[in-house]
Scaffold this motif. Structure first.
Motif, PDB file in Angstrom:
ATOM      1  N   SER A 122     -43.638  24.714  29.171  1.00 41.91           N
ATOM      2  CA  SER A 122     -44.941  25.402  29.053  1.00 41.91           C
ATOM      3  C   SER A 122     -45.894  24.269  29.147  1.00 41.91           C
ATOM      4  O   SER A 122     -45.635  23.206  29.057  1.00 41.91           O
ATOM      5  CB  SER A 122     -45.083  25.910  27.489  1.00 41.91           C
ATOM      6  OG  SER A 122     -46.353  26.193  27.315  1.00 41.91           O
ATOM      7  N   THR A 123     -47.371  24.862  29.799  1.00 43.58           N
ATOM      8  CA  THR A 123     -48.382  23.897  29.836  1.00 43.58           C
ATOM      9  C   THR A 123     -49.419  23.838  28.737  1.00 43.58           C
ATOM     10  O   THR A 123     -50.303  23.261  28.987  1.00 43.58           O
ATOM     11  CB  THR A 123     -49.160  24.225  31.210  1.00 43.58           C
ATOM     12  OG1 THR A 123     -49.169  25.670  31.081  1.00 43.58           O
ATOM     13  CG2 THR A 123     -48.254  24.179  32.336  1.00 43.58           C
ATOM     14  N   ASN A 124     -48.744  24.811  27.467  1.00 48.70           N
ATOM     15  CA  ASN A 124     -49.901  24.973  26.478  1.00 48.70           C
ATOM     16  C   ASN A 124     -49.671  23.763  25.601  1.00 48.70           C
ATOM     17  O   ASN A 124     -50.274  23.825  24.549  1.00 48.70           O
ATOM     18  CB  ASN A 124     -49.798  26.221  26.082  1.00 48.70           C
ATOM     19  CG  ASN A 124     -50.216  27.173  27.045  1.00 48.70           C
ATOM     20  OD1 ASN A 124     -51.313  26.897  27.658  1.00 48.70           O
ATOM     21  ND2 ASN A 124     -49.547  28.346  27.023  1.00 48.70           N
ATOM     22  N   GLU A 125     -48.384  23.053  25.443  1.00 51.60           N
ATOM     23  CA  GLU A 125     -48.131  22.222  24.246  1.00 51.60           C
ATOM     24  C   GLU A 125     -48.915  20.944  24.416  1.00 51.60           C
ATOM     25  O   GLU A 125     -49.166  20.476  25.480  1.00 51.60           O
ATOM     26  CB  GLU A 125     -46.601  21.842  24.399  1.00 51.60           C
ATOM     27  CG  GLU A 125     -45.583  23.263  24.134  1.00 51.60           C
ATOM     28  CD  GLU A 125     -45.666  23.566  22.749  1.00 51.60           C
ATOM     29  OE1 GLU A 125     -46.095  23.145  21.986  1.00 51.60           O
ATOM     30  OE2 GLU A 125     -45.163  24.695  22.550  1.00 51.60           O
ATOM     31  N   ILE A 126     -49.089  20.389  23.222  1.00 57.04           N
ATOM     32  CA  ILE A 126     -49.757  18.919  23.178  1.00 57.04           C
ATOM     33  C   ILE A 126     -48.853  18.292  22.064  1.00 57.04           C
ATOM     34  O   ILE A 126     -48.329  18.754  21.293  1.00 57.04           O
ATOM     35  CB  ILE A 126     -51.126  19.452  22.327  1.00 57.04           C
ATOM     36  CG1 ILE A 126     -51.266  19.704  21.041  1.00 57.04           C
ATOM     37  CG2 ILE A 126     -52.152  20.083  23.426  1.00 57.04           C
ATOM     38  CD1 ILE A 126     -52.615  19.466  20.450  1.00 57.04           C
ATOM     39  N   GLY A 127     -49.322  16.794  22.320  1.00 56.82           N
ATOM     40  CA  GLY A 127     -48.653  15.936  21.507  1.00 56.82           C
ATOM     41  C   GLY A 127     -49.566  15.039  20.844  1.00 56.82           C
ATOM     42  O   GLY A 127     -50.850  14.748  21.475  1.00 56.82           O
ATOM     43  N   VAL A 128     -49.719  14.655  19.439  1.00 51.15           N
ATOM     44  CA  VAL A 128     -50.694  14.076  19.083  1.00 51.15           C
ATOM     45  C   VAL A 128     -50.147  12.687  18.484  1.00 51.15           C
ATOM     46  O   VAL A 128     -49.102  12.549  17.794  1.00 51.15           O
ATOM     47  CB  VAL A 128     -51.268  14.828  17.811  1.00 51.15           C
ATOM     48  CG1 VAL A 128     -52.452  14.034  17.049  1.00 51.15           C
ATOM     49  CG2 VAL A 128     -51.696  16.332  18.016  1.00 51.15           C
TER      50      VAL A 128
END
Length: 453
Positions: free
Chosen positions: A256-262
């Motif tokens: 997916s291209t919607n995931e983010i990591g913080v």
């Protein structure tokens, strides 16, 4: 001009190609960005070679298991789609000093201690500089090899000889191919270098991470050239002077291209933030007007954010509008809706809107939070600290539905919120939730009645 070579003009901002020099790029509209480069004409395939090309029926191709290699950093794995895919080419971009090299060096550390052969190639730093940064990160395994080189053919030879599992190229703009007669970092060099690295990755089954510099507009230099060729494009966002970093996937052929990591930047490198909601809400003021909490969804992860608004009487003929972390035009649109539907005279007031934490949000679900924050600041009446809201607001003042309502409410309940304002049409989706008061609203008039009885 040498035989077999032609002169072509490339836009240094976006990579647009032209047969002649032009003052303004037709693609990105940049002025005076074209530079002349000479490229070699390559001979086309012969008729015999074309006849030997074989096609395959889709049912004849055997299925292969999508085995992934964990980076040892869960937030990094999340954005990659579950881990590293063998033979993939990954581009990591970001502003200078944002943490690109630090993140990839930390990944190299985690992979080296799990018996994976890593080759870290740097064209910008010396071995001593990399060692100093490595000492801050921690203990590395013996499987990590360093190379300071910019000649692509020498790097290719080392890769073919050692056959590592993962290669890091830092950065693509410093590498040069001797077969290309242009300076390192030019569009021709970046394109040909990336093409060679892609052939290495696919041919030998080696995963290659490439670091890319960004332009002043915040995109990777020569973006269309690079982004179309690689398998995955990751951007590290955030203010370099702030502590948080967001790793966002904008292209991913394997996930997916919607995931983010913080992440949080500290003295030892980048530290994972496993609960972004708690981190983003830390330091929130109590009983303060113009402040409300909303919930956005990035990929499959719900995240709570604080929206702040400040509405003050203007001292000039034209009121001032400022928006940080949210689309400026969207704020103006919602303020117009407030004026028309709730008869609030915002045309006589300055308005300042901010998403705390420095994160940028484009999801329409924050519309309701923006409206509530603006009205709260205008009335100078605080919103309940345990209230959360989300919903899209239309031009008629109606509150429209958003996706993943159950995940948003569950995240809010987990962090101690006991009241939630959602679109009326989605009340049925929330049946079964206990311990949190869920209020459905159809329009902004009902929102005002709920908040200011």
């Amino acid at each position: 001009m040498a035989k077999g070579k032609v002169s072509v003009f490339f836009c240094q901002e976006c990579g647009y190609e032209s047969s002649k020099w032009v003052g303004q790029c037709p693609a990105c509209k940049a002025w005076n960005s074209f530079a002349e480069e000479r490229i070699e004409k390559k001979s086309s395939k012969t008729i015999k070679e074309i006849k030997e090309v074989k096609t395959y029926k889709i049912n004849e191709i055997a299925d292969t298991e999508d085995t992934r290699l964990s980076t040892g950093i869960s937030e990094f794995d999340r954005v990659l789609g579950g881990g590293i895919v063998k033979g993939s080419l990954v581009l990591v971009g970001g502003d200078p000093g944002i943490g690109k090299s630090t993140l990839l060096l930390q990944m190299s550390k985690e992979l080296s201690v799990t018996d994976n052969n890593i080759l870290y190639v740097s064209g910008e730093e010396s071995l001593q500089q990399i060692k100093l940064r490595a000492n801050r990160i921690g203990d590395f395994g013996e499987k990590l090899s360093l190379l300071t080189e910019t000649n692509l053919m020498l790097i290719k030879g080392v890769i073919e000889k050692t056959k590592p599992d993962v290669v890091v190229i830092d950065s693509i703009q410093t590498m040069y191919n001797e077969d290309v007669n242009s300076a390192p970092g030019s569009v021709s060099q970046v394109r040909e270098t990336t093409n060679v690295l892609m052939q290495i990755a696919k041919g030998l089954g080696i995963t290659i991470f490439v670091v890319g510099h960004v332009t002043k507009e915040g995109t990777v230099a020569g973006p269309r050239v690079l982004e179309h060729m690689v398998d995955t494009v990751l951007y590290i966002e955030g203010d370099r002077y702030a502590s948080y970093r967001v790793l966002r996937g904008v292209k991913n052929r394997f996930g997916s291209t919607n995931e983010i990591g913080v992440f949080k930047m500290n003295q030892d490198g980048l530290e994972e933030v496993l609960s972004p909601s708690e981190y983003m809400l830390s330091g929130k003021a109590k009983d303060s007007s113009g402040s409300v909490v909303t919930c956005v969804v990035e990929g499959t992860r719900p995240m709570l954010l604080e929206i702040q608004a400040l509405v003050t009487k203007t001292n000039f003929g034209m009121p001032r509008r400022t928006a940080v972390g949210v689309d400026y035009n969207r704020v103006n649109l919602l303020m117009a809706v407030l004026e028309k539907r709730l008869h609030i005279p915002l045309g006589e007031y300055d308005a300042y809107v901010n998403i705390t934490g420095g994160i940028k949000i484009n999801e329409p679900s924050i519309d309701l939070g923006l409206v509530i924050a603006l009205e709260s600041s205008f009335r100078n009446v605080p919103v309940d600290d345990k209230l959360i809201c989300f919903g899209e607001v239309g031009l008629s003042g109606e509150v429209r539905s958003v996706n993943m309502v159950d995940k948003r409410i569950f995240e809010a309940k987990k962090l101690g919120f006991n009241k939630c304002i959602i679109p009326q049409v989605q009340l049925k989706e929330t049946e079964g939730f206990q311990g949190i008061d869920i209020i459905g609203v159809k329009n902004l008039s009902e929102v005002s009645k709920v908040l200011y009885k």
